[in-house]
Design an enzyme around this catalytic site. Sequence first.
Site: not given
Length: 330
Positions: A59, A126, A205-208, A210-211
């Site tokens: 990152y 990773h 990415s549990p919220l896609g 942000g989607f």
Amino acid sequence: MKYRRLGQGLEVSAIGIGCMPMIREGNINYGTADDAVSTRTIHEAIDLGITFFDTAEMYGPFRNEELVGAAIKGRREGLVIATKFAMRWDGNRPAGIDGSPENARRACEGSLKRLGIDTIDLFYQHRVDPNVPIEETVGGMAELVREGKVRFLGLSEAAAATVRRAAKVHPIAALQSEYSIWERDVEGDVLAACRENGIGFVPYSPLGRGFLAGGIRSLDELPAGDWRRNDPRYSPENMPKNLAIVDAIAAVAARHGVSNAQVALAWLLAQGDDIVPIPGVKRSETLRDSAGAPDVTLTAEDLAAIEAVAPNGGTAGPRYAAAGMATVKL
């Protein structure tokens, strides 16, 4: 804050923090970020009882670890700091995946310095290197545990067979892979392999990206250079179909008087006590919202409504373009 245990007795807050979006002008941008705002957000997370912070040398590259290290200085006690290695580098340019023990050591020592800590609490590979047997990679990582440089080991985006092979070499505390209402490919074989070996699961990415939080309904709402403009699920062809998932989440959220994000995180928490999501945050408002998810209890009716719209495999489009898909479930 509530707490959960990953594998090998590693206790963490029920919600962790994905620090990747805190990169400013880095290699993976989700909108804009500010170092001072990100630092305040990390401090507020600690004040809220969140103990689990996730970063990686990738990152930035490297800059995210430096930011996290500076933010936790003087507040290290009780925190679980996770970071990851995978690449070999030509300066700041990735030069291919390298799962050799030598690269694991190089990465570990660099991460310790950038984070300003004596021991990495959770050290992940990773991405699996298909050219290096997982036994060799984990064997090298285990040496770092024996030397006291690392406390626990983890893998990311590994296939079920790889997880089982790795666990025979050294105990694995966590597998971190993408998992959410719209990305459920780990259900079945991968989660089963983790549970057979007492390995906790950390959804990224549990919220896609942000989607699923419901604030994005058009690519026009994303700034130029935003990584999500390359996400197949955000494409003009797929986004309209996937908005049905967001609308179903919103209906559940309305019944409970909570946010979409809290419902999406509560859904993951309901999939097992061994699951600890790490939503990406960079602002206090998002942090506080996500931190409330463990207090949301979904009913059987809620879960059925979500299942009807977002069954396993029902999302339009793959989660990565072809190059990214080639690096997962190895």
